[in-house]
Design a protein around this motif. Structure first.
Motif, PDB file in Angstrom:
ATOM      1  N   ASN A   1       0.848  -1.181   0.000  1.00 27.13           N
ATOM      2  CA  ASN A   1       0.000   0.000   0.000  1.00 27.13           C
ATOM      3  C   ASN A   1       0.888   1.236   0.000  1.00 27.13           C
ATOM      4  O   ASN A   1       1.808   1.337   0.813  1.00 27.13           O
ATOM      5  CB  ASN A   1      -0.889  -0.024   1.251  1.00 27.13           C
TER       6      ASN A   1
ATOM      7  N   TYR B   1      -9.209   0.697  -3.271  1.00 23.34           N
ATOM      8  CA  TYR B   1      -8.661  -0.360  -2.413  1.00 23.34           C
ATOM      9  C   TYR B   1      -9.819  -1.035  -1.690  1.00 23.34           C
ATOM     10  O   TYR B   1     -10.800  -0.377  -1.306  1.00 23.34           O
ATOM     11  CB  TYR B   1      -7.676   0.221  -1.401  1.00 23.34           C
TER      12      TYR B   1
ATOM     13  N   THR C   1      -8.112   1.481 -10.936  1.00 23.24           N
ATOM     14  CA  THR C   1      -8.391   2.913 -11.003  1.00 23.24           C
ATOM     15  C   THR C   1      -9.879   3.142 -11.274  1.00 23.24           C
ATOM     16  O   THR C   1     -10.485   2.462 -12.110  1.00 23.24           O
ATOM     17  CB  THR C   1      -7.557   3.570 -12.114  1.00 23.24           C
TER      18      THR C   1
ATOM     19  N   GLU D   1      -7.543   5.697  -6.909  1.00 25.97           N
ATOM     20  CA  GLU D   1      -7.251   4.258  -6.902  1.00 25.97           C
ATOM     21  C   GLU D   1      -8.094   3.569  -5.835  1.00 25.97           C
ATOM     22  O   GLU D   1      -8.057   3.957  -4.660  1.00 25.97           O
ATOM     23  CB  GLU D   1      -5.763   4.018  -6.643  1.00 25.97           C
TER      24      GLU D   1
ATOM     25  N   HIS E   1      -5.167  -3.500  -3.503  1.00 25.84           N
ATOM     26  CA  HIS E   1      -5.431  -2.565  -4.591  1.00 25.84           C
ATOM     27  C   HIS E   1      -6.256  -3.278  -5.658  1.00 25.84           C
ATOM     28  O   HIS E   1      -5.936  -4.396  -6.072  1.00 25.84           O
ATOM     29  CB  HIS E   1      -4.101  -2.086  -5.178  1.00 25.84           C
TER      30      HIS E   1
END
Length: 864
Positions: free
Chosen positions: A537, A667, A703, A665, A700
């Motif tokens: 991260n 997560y 996008t 982004e 993750h």
């Protein structure tokens, strides 16, 4: 013939028998180093091999840190407790003579050498206890080292094997205390075995005390002699443990500061299962592995019927074995054996002590003459009854009774032949030793395969590790920044194995503060919090100064066969770089900034539930959007909540929706989900959570598109939960601004040693100086105990604002050193007194203190 020659023969035979049986069994199973199958199962591959790699680095001057601090693991942890738990055995130093890329072979050789040494020492002790045939002592010594506990459990927990060595060694020390010999060597040997592995040394000390008690009872010494022997024994152990205190106290306090891990209540095993573990080719993790070979068990059953053995010895030794066997199954004595704490994992770690007592009892039978027909018949009857009772256990396999019957037949024939002359004695020896070796080799092969079928396993050092280590070395910039070997781990201790300074760490001493801090930040774990995983991260990388991170394919050895998910992929091994603050940063005077822009006027703020907000708190800037979420099942129906903060999910398909700024982004934080997740058409991401044992790390996903919609497809394969605040969207621009600010005000030079850090600060610095390392017990800065800044080491900026020195000393090191110095003083003074008395007695022409005879009774000659 000198008495040393039979002992040398017996010890050599025991060691050779052990090595031959273990290697033959491993070769039959085709496990490393004799075949393609790995032997690195469970903690052997996950802990012990990486820790021995760390020892190799220390011995060759290549480690980040030293004996006190380990800068490679867990963002900086105490190393002395780990050293004392895993690496202080004298045998461990042998890894230094192997090439580092043969570390698995080095650990295997050390393991076999420990077993061989235990066999030789037991044979030596048996001949010290009473005289007898040297080859019988060698065979029994080998059976002790090849007991089921040794080859089934301790072989992949090699630190336990130090206890296998310690028991006969401490029995020798107890015998010296009884007879008043070797008063200096005794405490030194006690210190060595307690330093090597205090846990099993404690059990071995209890076992040796029981042996001493029986010896004092059966020798019929007068009360004064018994009291003197007991005083000598207590002093020997006390001084020896005192000498080991510089290692023991830090280890003990390390366990006190560790994350709790498992908490299991003791449940005794079913008696048919206990009996089954006496037989060859049976396996279970939660039963006492007491297999010793049928011949040894037969000899141990014979004394109760053997009239040549004095009645007091007959019932004392037999009763001791029975009593200790029962103590394994009763919770109060179970706790006593395990230092009053039920262990995490196998609850019968003291089994090797019972195995040693059985072997000693078998030797008592042999030393008074081979069992006659009456004793032989009685022993066979008892053994057959035990085997029949084992028939009710599901642990018995198709190989168990054939191997047992073959061993019993060979043992009976050998005992019938042994008294018929030298030729028959040779045949008897061949039968007994051959049956022992055959059963042990077959059981070793069976245990090898069963472990691979039941436990997680890890590949030995190979191309993957070589490639990973090379990429880590190429990116390394310590201490300017950390290099994390990555999430795609081969073991839970990859930083020790392949290099770098990552967040992953697995130990019995994993600090409580580290586990709780990483949990708050969204980290993952296994082993109920003792095995922390790297958290990939960018926010936590900035906080912990991780400027290089290695990424690559998943370990093919940990593919679908182990998790039921995933497999390998074709990604290359690469190291990505990022701008990060230095290892030492400076924060404002009011404590961490709150996520709404306010400052905490009254000092550090406790972490909340959301790891996204916790990361912002530690970073000091707001960088995430944490939107409201909605979760629906595949049929479109809403998902029920579990409590106020989580959705309840089961096996199936779900869609998690939210809204985030375009270009951020996404997560996903789902610590209790075991399954897959995918953002839109992006790649699938694996989650392996099952609280509390396994915790999935934040991942993750991809996008966020221009429409700002976040649609995450979830595919759990087990029941679990998903938090309401499971999605966080990171703004990289804000993160870059926060990093630039921390770099501007942080240290411009950082000097790291194996016991601390010195940071050069910009002139006029004020506020709180924060070291990117967990605030474990033992840190001090500027001569006072360090503060904690949300779990990290912190201290107020010095008045002159120029430099900060922080040092680390493991808790207990000073007290242990003082205790060790006191014990050493007592040992030196005691030695001086003994030397003075001997010189005085020699000058006066008086004989020295009377010593009791080494052997009692009417044993057979030791050179027979």
């Amino acid at each position: 013939m000198p008495t040393s020659r039979p002992r040398l023969r017996a010890g050599s035979l025991a060691a050779l028998l052990t090595v031959a049986a273990v290697c033959a069994g491993d070769a039959v199973a085709r496990v490393f180093p004799f075949g393609p199958y790995t032997r690195s199962v469970n903690d052997l591959g996950n802990q012990f091999v990486p820790f021995h790699a760390r020892l190799w680095d220390l011995l060759h001057g290549n480690a980040d840190g030293g004996l006190l601090l380990n800068w490679s693991s867990g963002f900086g942890t105490s190393f002395l407790p780990d050293l004392g738990t895993y690496l202080t055995s004298p045998f461990a130093l042998l890894v230094g003579v192997f090439p580092r890329d043969r570390i698995d072979l080095a650990v295997y050789v050390v393991t076999v050498l420990k077993m061989a040494s235990a066999a030789a020492l037991m044979a030596l002790f048996l001949l010290t206890l009473r005289g007898g045939r040297w080859w019988a002592a060698g065979a029994l010594g080998g059976s002790y080292a090849l007991c089921g506990w040794s080859v089934a459990e301790a072989s992949y927990n090699p630190m336990w094997l130090d206890g296998l060595v310690a028991l006969p060694l401490l029995c020798l020390v107890a015998e010296w205390a009884r007879t008043g010999r070797h008063r200096i060597a005794g405490p030194l040997l006690v210190a060595v075995v307690w330093v090597a592995n205090f846990y099993t040394a404690y059990m071995a000390t209890l076992g040796a005390a029981l042996v001493l008690a029986v010896r004092l009872f059966t020798e019929r010494d007068d009360r004064r002699t018994v009291v003197r022997a007991l005083v000598r024994a207590v002093c020997t152990v006390g001084v020896g443990v005192g000498l080991a205190a510089p290692v023991l106290l830090p280890v003990y306090l390390g366990t006190k500061h560790a994350y709790p891990g498992w908490d299991r209540a003791f449940a005794p095993a079913a008696w048919p299962d206990v009996l089954a573990r006496l037989l060859p080719a049976t396996y279970s993790f939660f039963t006492p592995a007491l297999f010793l070979g049928t011949g040894t068990l037969l000899l141990a059953c014979a004394p109760a019927f053997q009239r040549s053995v004095p009645g007091r010895e007959r019932w004392a030794w037999t009763g001791l074995v029975a009593g200790v066997a029962l103590s394994l199954q009763w919770e109060p004595t179970h706790l006593l054996w395990h230092a009053f704490a039920t262990p995490n994992g196998s609850p019968y770690r003291q089994t090797f002590v019972l195995a040693g007592l059985v072997v000693i009892t078998a030797w008592v039978s042999v030393s008074y003459g081979w069992p006659g027909r009456r004793a032989l018949l009685g022993g066979v009857a008892v053994l057959v009854l035990l085997a029949a009772g084992a028939g009710f256990s599901a642990l018995v396999t198709g190989w168990t009774y054939p191997l047992f019957a073959a061993g019993l037949a060979a043992a009976v024939c050998a005992l019938l032949l042994v008294g018929r002359g030298r030729r028959f004695a040779v045949l008897a020896a061949v039968l007994l030793i051959g049956a022992q070796a055959g059963q042990a080799a077959a059981s070793t092969a069976y245990f090898d395969r069963e472990r691979l079928n039941r436990l997680d396993d890890y590949a030995p050092w190979g191309q993957r590790q070589r490639t990973w280590a090379a990429v880590v070395a190429g990116a390394d910039g310590w201490p300017d920044y950390r290099t994390d070997p990555g999430r795609e781990q081969t073991t839970a201790n990859d930083p020790l194995l392949v290099g770098g300074q990552g967040g992953s760490y697995y130990s019995s001493h994993t600090p409580d503060v580290l586990t709780r801090t990483m949990r708050a930040l969204g980290g993952g774990w296994t082993s109920n919090g003792r095995a922390l995983q790297s958290l990939d991260n960018p926010v936590t990388d900035a906080v912990f100064s991780v400027g290089a991170r290695v990424r690559g394919p998943r370990d093919p050895h940990q593919g679908a066969g182990h998790t039921g998910m995933g497999g390998t992929d074709g990604r290359p091994v690469t190291a990505s770089r990022a701008e990060v603050p230095p290892l030492v940063t400076v924060r404002g005077t009011g404590g961490p900034a709150l996520t709404d822009g306010r400052a905490a006027a009254d000092g550090p703020v406790a972490y909340g539930r959301s790891p996204f907000r916790n990361q912002e708190l530690l970073l000091g800037s707001r960088v995430y959007t944490v939107p409201a979420t909605a979760l629906r099942a595949a049929d479109g129906g809403a998902v029920a909540d579990k409590g106020a903060d989580d959705y309840r999910v089961g096996r199936g398909a779900y869609t998690l929706t939210a809204a985030c700024p375009a270009g951020t982004e996404a997560y996903l934080w789902a610590p209790d989900m075991f399954g897959r997740a995918r953002l839109g058409d992006g790649p699938e991401v694996e989650f392996k959570g099952q609280l509390p044992a396994r915790r999935a790390a934040m991942h993750h996903l991809g996008t966020v598109g221009e429409d700002g919609n976040v649609h995450v497809a979830l595919a759990p394969v087990r029941a679990g939960t998903v938090p309401h605040g499971a999605v966080g969207c990171l703004d990289r621009t804000r993160l870059s601004s926060a990093v630039a600010g921390l770099k501007r005000t942080g240290a411009y030079a950082v000097h790291v040693t194996d016991h601390g850090v010195r940071a050069e600060l910009p002139p006029g610095t004020t506020g709180t100086v924060v070291l990117a390392a967990p605030r474990i017990a033992g840190w001090s800065c500027q001569g006072r105990p360090a503060d904690s800044y949300l779990g990290l080491v912190a201290t107020p900026a010095p008045a002159d604002g120029t430099a900060v020195d922080c040092t680390f000393r493991p808790p207990g090191l000073r007290a242990g050193a003082l205790a060790g110095a006191g014990a050493l003083t007592a040992l030196v003074l005691g030695g001086a007194v003994l030397a003075y008395r001997r010189r005085r007695d020699a000058g006066a022409g008086r004989p020295g203190p009377a010593r009791q005879p080494r052997h009692t009774g009417t044993p057979e000659p030791v050179d027979a």
